[in-house]
Write an enzyme that holds these catalytic residues in place. Structure first.
Site, PDB file in Angstrom:
ATOM      1  N   TRP A 133      48.863  41.558  39.701  1.00  0.00           N
ATOM      2  CA  TRP A 133      50.239  40.723  39.566  1.00  0.00           C
ATOM      3  C   TRP A 133      50.483  40.245  40.862  1.00  0.00           C
ATOM      4  O   TRP A 133      51.778  39.361  40.977  1.00  0.00           O
ATOM      5  CB  TRP A 133      51.050  41.422  38.926  1.00  0.00           C
ATOM      6  N   ASN A 134      50.345  40.919  42.052  1.00  0.00           N
ATOM      7  CA  ASN A 134      50.890  40.784  43.471  1.00  0.00           C
ATOM      8  C   ASN A 134      50.693  39.493  43.892  1.00  0.00           C
ATOM      9  O   ASN A 134      51.528  38.593  44.389  1.00  0.00           O
ATOM     10  CB  ASN A 134      50.304  41.983  44.460  1.00  0.00           C
ATOM     11  N   LYS A 157      41.961  37.658  32.173  1.00  0.00           N
ATOM     12  CA  LYS A 157      42.972  38.849  31.628  1.00  0.00           C
ATOM     13  C   LYS A 157      43.963  38.774  32.812  1.00  0.00           C
ATOM     14  O   LYS A 157      43.644  39.542  33.711  1.00  0.00           O
ATOM     15  CB  LYS A 157      42.350  40.190  31.254  1.00  0.00           C
ATOM     16  N   GLY A 209      42.425  44.802  41.715  1.00  0.00           N
ATOM     17  CA  GLY A 209      43.391  45.784  41.708  1.00  0.00           C
ATOM     18  C   GLY A 209      43.398  47.112  42.491  1.00  0.00           C
ATOM     19  O   GLY A 209      42.945  47.285  43.333  1.00  0.00           O
ATOM     20  N   SER A 210      43.854  47.964  41.643  1.00  0.00           N
ATOM     21  CA  SER A 210      43.915  49.560  42.356  1.00  0.00           C
ATOM     22  C   SER A 210      42.581  50.085  42.233  1.00  0.00           C
ATOM     23  O   SER A 210      41.749  49.627  41.666  1.00  0.00           O
ATOM     24  CB  SER A 210      44.697  50.288  41.430  1.00  0.00           C
ATOM     25  N   GLU A 233      37.644  44.139  43.875  1.00  0.00           N
ATOM     26  CA  GLU A 233      38.478  43.730  45.289  1.00  0.00           C
ATOM     27  C   GLU A 233      39.520  44.978  45.134  1.00  0.00           C
ATOM     28  O   GLU A 233      40.444  44.621  44.129  1.00  0.00           O
ATOM     29  CB  GLU A 233      38.860  42.428  45.351  1.00  0.00           C
ATOM     30  N   LEU A 234      39.621  45.960  45.903  1.00  0.00           N
ATOM     31  CA  LEU A 234      40.548  46.830  45.719  1.00  0.00           C
ATOM     32  C   LEU A 234      41.732  47.064  46.611  1.00  0.00           C
ATOM     33  O   LEU A 234      41.679  46.336  47.663  1.00  0.00           O
ATOM     34  CB  LEU A 234      39.722  48.410  45.384  1.00  0.00           C
ATOM     35  N   CYS A 267      47.253  44.114  49.361  1.00  0.00           N
ATOM     36  CA  CYS A 267      46.207  44.775  49.699  1.00  0.00           C
ATOM     37  C   CYS A 267      46.022  44.551  51.019  1.00  0.00           C
ATOM     38  O   CYS A 267      45.105  45.527  51.827  1.00  0.00           O
ATOM     39  CB  CYS A 267      45.155  44.297  48.978  1.00  0.00           C
TER      40      CYS A 267
END
Length: 344
Positions: A133-134, A157, A209-210, A233-234, A267
């Site tokens: 979402w960021n 998604k 994401g996380s 990609e975290l 990130c």
């Protein structure tokens, strides 16, 4: 079942999206597979033309993209257009390297008489893209556009916090002439997302994401039948170092922006700063003075440059981190009174 998106600055419902059933999700995957087998036969030049048209159509949506992005995740409205520009810039670059990136790799140096050896790049099939979402457009385009240019179909998604972002990307691709079912947008519960990752028709999963969720995605993809590719990609833990010869006026302003932009929800946001001892006091003074000029408030207002964090839970976590740091000996240098909009 359905998901409800709350606007961070109002805590009111913004949009509601229904989840598909397990059976409907299987049909979505089958449609993506069928569409991809035809798309793989389309010449690259034709795919590139559609991608170029997508860029034009996406730019036409600039105002809608900016206003809906602010409503969904709270970024100040005067900053949201920057994501449109960044998405367009990335898309144009990826289009510009498509031919060279997808060309056969010749192995002439190792050919034997009577043989021609080369590496041929072929589509994978159905690609599942799970976006955050960021920076939902910037991160989505990184995977969606290369996948489509390469002859794959995509199931996107978007985050439940920014569901409209995926829908607007799809809208621009459809307007550009992308064939039906090559890009489908789905809103999923964690359980449905797990089922789609395991679906044998999905050949590759791209997740941004996380770290915690990245572990789960990798695990589910690994345990699925076949050999499913995964790109992750975290989160980051980015530091800055201020050298003895740094221009402090420039450096302090850049690092405040690096730490505060998007309310620090990035990130690659600056999370800690190491400063040369000889510059430390001056740097801290300048950093604090600049931070005091930031205005926290309603992100739909043009004079606001610091929006809310994404959820009340995130705000509570940040407050606790600050409290714990102060208890451990940190010195608070910014008064909460400077940011009256930061309500508990």
């Amino acid at each position: 079942m359905a998901q409800v998106t709350l606007s961070p600055h109002t805590q009111e419902s913004y949009v509601t999206r229904d989840y598909p059933s397990v059976q409907e999700l299987e049909v979505i995957a089958e449609r993506a597979h069928s569409a991809q087998t035809l798309w793989a036969e389309v010449p690259l030049d034709d795919r590139i033309k559609i991608a170029e048209k997508f860029v034009e159509e996406f730019q036409k949506l600039s105002d809608e993209v900016a206003t809906t992005l602010t409503a969904q995740m709270g970024r100040p409205i005067k900053q949201s257009p920057g994501e449109v520009r960044g998405t367009v810039e990335r898309a144009k670059y990826m289009i510009s390297i498509a031919r060279s990136s997808l060309a056969d790799v010749e192995l002439k140096d190792t050919d034997k008489p009577g043989f021609r050896r080369f590496i041929k790049r072929v589509p994978l099939g159905v690609v599942l893209v799970i976006a955050p979402w960021n920076y939902p457009y910037l991160t989505s385009i990184n995977s969606v556009l290369p996948a489509i240019l390469s002859g794959n179909s995509v199931i996107l998604k978007p985050s439940p916090q920014t569901p409209v972002t995926g829908e607007l990307l799809q809208k621009a691709f459809i307007a550009a002439g992308l064939p039906e079912n090559l890009l489908q947008v789905v809103h999923l519960s964690p359980e449905l997302a797990e089922a789609l990752i395991k679906n044998p028709l999905v050949k590759f999963v791209s997740f941004t994401g996380s770290v915690a969720t990245g572990h789960l995605v990798a695990k589910e993809a690994t345990l699925a039948d076949g050999f499913k590719g995964v790109a992750l990609e975290l989160g980051g833990k980015d530091a800055a170092y201020v050298r003895e010869d740094a221009d402090l006026d420039y450096t302090a302003a850049e690092l405040v922006d690096g730490a505060f932009f998007n309310s620090g929800q990035s990130c690659c946001a600056i999370e800690r700063i190491y400063v040369h001892q000889s510059k430390y006091d001056d740097f801290v003074d300048k950093f604090v003075d600049i931070a005091k000029t930031y205005k926290l408030g309603d992100p739909t207002k043009e004079d606001v440059n610091l929006g809310p964090v994404i959820t009340v839970g995130s705000a509570d976590k940040i407050r606790k981190q600050v409290q714990d740091a102060v208890k451990a000996g940190a010195k608070p240098l910014l008064s909460e009174q400077l940011f009256p909009a930061a309500k508990e």
